[in-house]
Scaffold this active site. Structure first.
Site, PDB file in Angstrom:
ATOM      1  N   LYS A 160       6.463  19.896 -10.696  1.00  0.00           N
ATOM      2  CA  LYS A 160       7.464  19.094 -11.400  1.00  0.00           C
ATOM      3  C   LYS A 160       8.832  19.782 -11.382  1.00  0.00           C
ATOM      4  O   LYS A 160       9.868  19.112 -11.397  1.00  0.00           O
ATOM      5  CB  LYS A 160       7.013  18.806 -12.837  1.00  0.00           C
ATOM      6  CG  LYS A 160       5.957  17.709 -12.908  1.00  0.00           C
ATOM      7  CD  LYS A 160       6.483  16.374 -12.360  1.00  0.00           C
ATOM      8  CE  LYS A 160       5.485  15.237 -12.501  1.00  0.00           C
ATOM      9  NZ  LYS A 160       5.942  13.990 -11.853  1.00  0.00           N
ATOM     10  N   TYR A 187       0.880  22.441 -12.044  1.00  0.00           N
ATOM     11  CA  TYR A 187       1.519  21.147 -12.281  1.00  0.00           C
ATOM     12  C   TYR A 187       3.006  21.360 -12.582  1.00  0.00           C
ATOM     13  O   TYR A 187       3.878  20.704 -12.024  1.00  0.00           O
ATOM     14  CB  TYR A 187       0.824  20.460 -13.463  1.00  0.00           C
ATOM     15  CG  TYR A 187       1.485  19.183 -13.908  1.00  0.00           C
ATOM     16  CD1 TYR A 187       1.302  18.004 -13.187  1.00  0.00           C
ATOM     17  CD2 TYR A 187       2.282  19.142 -15.054  1.00  0.00           C
ATOM     18  CE1 TYR A 187       1.910  16.823 -13.589  1.00  0.00           C
ATOM     19  CE2 TYR A 187       2.889  17.970 -15.461  1.00  0.00           C
ATOM     20  CZ  TYR A 187       2.700  16.815 -14.729  1.00  0.00           C
ATOM     21  OH  TYR A 187       3.305  15.658 -15.133  1.00  0.00           O
ATOM     22  N   ASP A 219       0.826  -1.211   0.000  1.00  0.00           N
ATOM     23  CA  ASP A 219       0.000   0.000   0.000  1.00  0.00           C
ATOM     24  C   ASP A 219       0.858   1.258   0.000  1.00  0.00           C
ATOM     25  O   ASP A 219       1.872   1.332   0.679  1.00  0.00           O
ATOM     26  CB  ASP A 219      -0.916   0.015   1.228  1.00  0.00           C
ATOM     27  CG  ASP A 219      -1.935  -1.119   1.166  1.00  0.00           C
ATOM     28  OD1 ASP A 219      -2.012  -1.773   0.092  1.00  0.00           O
ATOM     29  OD2 ASP A 219      -2.622  -1.358   2.169  1.00  0.00           O
TER      30      ASP A 219
END
Ligand SMILES: Cc1cc2nc3c(=O)[nH]c(=O)nc-3n(C[C@H](O)[C@H](O)[C@H](O)COP(=O)(O)OP(=O)(O)OC[C@H]3O[C@@H](n4cnc5c(N)ncnc54)[C@H](O)[C@@H]3O)c2cc1C
Lengths: 459, 252
Positions: free
Chosen positions: B162, B158, B65
């Site tokens: 990054k 975004y 997990d």
């Protein structure tokens, strides 16, 4: 990684093939007592491993994230008995040094590999063979006794036939995985000169070569090996240069040489420059193979050569392994039983067809096995090729593995850097005995190499 | 350890349902029969599908997990992966594209993007760094994006995550070098995948298989950065240097 030992320094290590670099803590060892002290203290989390001169090609002498004992400082020559014909040394002594000590006394080693830049410990651990394997066996056959420090810090003196014979023969060829060899007594042979009488002949193709080799060995010429062209295809497939020799006596030497019958091989000459990308490609490989073949006389000839030139022609150039460029190279060496000569032919064809440049290709007959539990030598045909790492190399090796397995042969661990799990069991029939010895001397798995992680230690 | 011919024995996929991570695993599985893969992702039907897909490719898969927004979860996943032997290659592949207009106007949306795309990967990188130092070897493949090289109006939130991600993993590579580690920062352009479903492909669009092939080639060559497709590199180099008024008017 925190320092595993006060005297250890973090170093990047690879084998001679310069593939798969890893970082270990390396501790310089100067005396057998240092080894006892190191092995008596708490074991590092990722274990430890002895290392000699790093001339094994793959990952046998490295231990990623663990401790590596650099044995090259434990290098005293302890006794030479010229009359009895033996020498007692510490395990970090290299065969070049030993040659310089022994030859002036009229002695030499019964087995020498293709380079003198190996330690006695490394030569025992890989049970190395030379050009005279079919006559004299391998290095371990001439070890009178050895001192081994096991992972519990205890020092054992082992002999080939003594009460600990099983541990002796697990250590010979055992790739450093049974303990650290700290001293050894080696039997020597007599050598009047530092020269060899060598017969050289060309064979036009593989069939002729195999025929010549199958005619049997001339017992008066105990050293024999063939270099073959691993790139020529078609009718010239496997064309070769066969050399056989013996150590020269005083009588063999022309007057000029006889005045100084012992001339020590020159120490390593120029170092090979760093060449980005490397020098070996298909074109240069073809040229080299052509040249090497042409260099040999077209008719059989006999001559006197220095032992350095005959036994270790590459020792003249330091760092020649850089020639293959940044990704390094692999040596693939296998042996298959004599009856499997067809498998042998197919292997040569596979290598030639792959079109990969290979320059150092040797082929020879091997003699009987010894008692080494996982020693490489076995009766049959052995072949070694050097191949630069590049796309598709793995597939060639897989095909070769299949051939070797089907023929009941085996691959040499001192050269291996890539064999998949599971093959070893099929190649070395006494592997389980070896595992049992290891489990007994090293129940906590303290001796670890990247090779053992890859092939022996089941995760 | 990756062997001399470029074959790893075990992989850890962080974000194991990502199309690119799966393509990388499949490409390695073609080299290494029986490759061991630890697939770290949120328990879900997608994770089950990903496991089946890799098993079909011959891998031995172990799902664990992973919750991208929990730092502890990364450490646990890395520890679990290391239980069965060394981790040879770890792929940091999860990420969210998000909706740019929401992301810069809605705190929750913007912060989620930052956590999933940057904070989580920092936690992952720290755990992987500790593992590599202990192992003395290990490859980390960090999936960055050309979007981080020069943020654009249309996806700057975004892009900013990054950019941080890219800088972190580039630096991690420097730090791990002396410990035997090798970090590869991958900068793909537009990749046709689940993540970009429904979007119009940008110029020089690529697919997960091409990214995987480029990753394997770059790992083999021990490169530290790779653009996919390769032509992205000079393109981005030009874009980075364009004056802002010009860059602003480009239809990208
Ligand atoms: C040019 C060249 C030619 C060669 N030709 C031949 C040949 O003709 N025949 C042949 O058989 N081999 C040949 N080899 C291989 C070489 O002989 C073996 O790999 C040898 O083991 C290298 O010795 P080393 O001291 O460099 O050991 P390393 O490469 O450092 O170590 C090799 C193994 O020995 C173990 N070891 C080292 N020291 C000890 C110690 N003190 N105690 C216990 N274990 C130890 C290591 O753990 C490792 O597993 C050649 C290699 C080269 C580079």
């Amino acid at each position: 990684m925190t320092a595993l030992h006060p005297a250890a320094a973090r170093r990047r290590l690879t084998g001679w093939g310069r593939t798969a670099p890893v970082v270990s803590e390396v501790a310089g060892v100067r005396t057998p007592d240092d080894v006892v002290a190191l092995l008596s203290s708490d074991a590092p989390a990722r274990g430890l491993l002895p290392r000699g001169l790093g001339r094994s090609y793959g990952d046998a002498a490295q231990n990623a994230g663990g401790l590596v004992l650099d044995m090259t400082g434990c290098d005293r020559v302890l006794t030479v008995d010229a009359d009895g014909g033996f020498v007692r040394v510490e395990a970090g002594v290299d065969l070049d040094r030993l040659t310089r000590v022994l030859l002036p006394l009229g002695l030499w080693l019964p087995v020498v590999p293709g380079t003198r830049q190996v330690t006695v410990g490394g030569a025992i651990a890989a049970d190395v063979h030379g050009k005279n394997h079919h006559v004299s066996g391998s290095f371990g056959d001439h070890v009178i006794d050895l001192d081994l420090v096991t992972p519990d810090g205890k020092l054992h003196t082992l002999t080939p036939d003594g009460p600990d014979a099983q541990l002796f023969w697990a250590t010979v060829g055992g790739m450093g995985l049974t303990g650290v060899v700290v001293r050894a007594t080696l039997a020597c042979i007599r050598a009047e000169t530092s020269y060899a009488v060598v017969e050289t002949e060309r064979c036009r193709d593989l069939d002729q070569l195999l025929e010549r080799l199958a005619e049997g060995d001339d017992p008066s010429l105990p050293y024999s090996v063939a270099w073959f062209d691993a790139m020529a295809r078609g009718s010239r497939l496997g064309r070769a240069v066969l050399t056989r020799g013996r150590l020269a006596t005083l009588d063999d030497l022309p007057a000029k040489l006889a005045r100084h019958p012992v001339r020590l091989p020159s120490t390593a000459g120029p170092s090979f420059p760093v060449v980005p990308g490397g020098l070996v490609n298909r074109a240069s490989g073809l040229a080299f193979n052509e040249l090497w073949f042409r260099k040999a006389p077209s008719r059989p000839t006999t001559g006197v050569h220095g032992i350095g030139a005959f036994f270790q022609p590459l020792d003249g150039v330091r760092d020649w392994n850089r020639v293959y460029g940044p990704r390094g190279f692999c040596q693939y060496q296998f042996v298959v039983p004599f009856a499997e000569v067809d498998a042998f032919r197919r292997a040569v064809r596979l290598i030639a067809r792959s079109g990969r440049p290979s320059c150092l290709n040797v082929l020879k007959r091997m003699g009987p096995t010894n008692r080494g539990l996982i020693s490489f030598p076995a009766p049959g045909w052995t072949l070694a090729v050097d191949l630069p790492v590049g796309p598709g190399l793995d597939e060639l090796f897989r095909d070769l593995d299949d051939l070797v397995l089907a023929a009941g042969g085996r691959v040499y661990l001192a050269k291996d850097a890539r064999m998949p799990e599971g093959h070893l069991e099929r190649m070395y029939p006494r592997l389980e005995e070896f595992r049992a010895v290891r489990a007994a001397v090293d129940p906590d798995g303290i001796l670890v190499s990247d090779l053992s992680r890859r092939l022996l230690d089941r995760p | 350890m990756i062997d001399a011919t470029g074959r790893p024995r075990s992989l850890l996929l962080l974000g194991g349902t990502s199309d690119i991570a799966l393509a990388v695993a499949e490409a390695y599985a073609a080299r290494t029969p029986g490759l061991r893969v630890t697939l770290a992702a949120r328990p879900s039907a997608r994770r089950d599908q990903a496991s089946h897909r890799l098993e079909a490719a011959g891998c031995t898969v172990r799902p664990v997990d992973l919750e991208a927004r929990s730092a502890e979860s990364h450490e646990a996943a890395v520890r679990a992966a290391a239980e069965g032997g060394d981790v040879d290659v770890a792929v940091v592949a999860y990420g969210l594209l998000g909706d740019n207009e929401r992301s810069w106007t809605d705190v929750a949306a913007g912060v989620e993007l930052a956590e999933v795309n940057y904070v989580g990967p920092v936690a992952a990188g720290i755990a992987l760094g500790a593992l590599v130092r202990q192992q003395g070897h290990g490859v980390v493949v960090a999936l960055s994006s050309v979007a981080g090289e020069r943020p654009r109006r249309s996806n700057f939130v975004y892009g900013s995550t990054k950019a941080g991600f890219d800088a972190f993993y580039t630096g991690l590579g420097e730090a791990l070098r002396e410990h035997g580690g090798h970090v590869l920062v991958v900068r793909p352009g537009f990749v046709r995948s689940k993540m970009t479903e429904g979007l119009d492909p940008a110029p020089l669009a690529t697919d997960p298989q091409s990214v995987a092939a480029a990753v394997l080639g770059a790992v083999d060559a021990r490169k530290e950065q790779v653009w996919v497709p390769g032509t992205m590199r000079p393109v981005m180099s030009v874009l980075r240097h364009l004056p802002r008024p010009v860059f602003r008017r480009l239809p990208i």
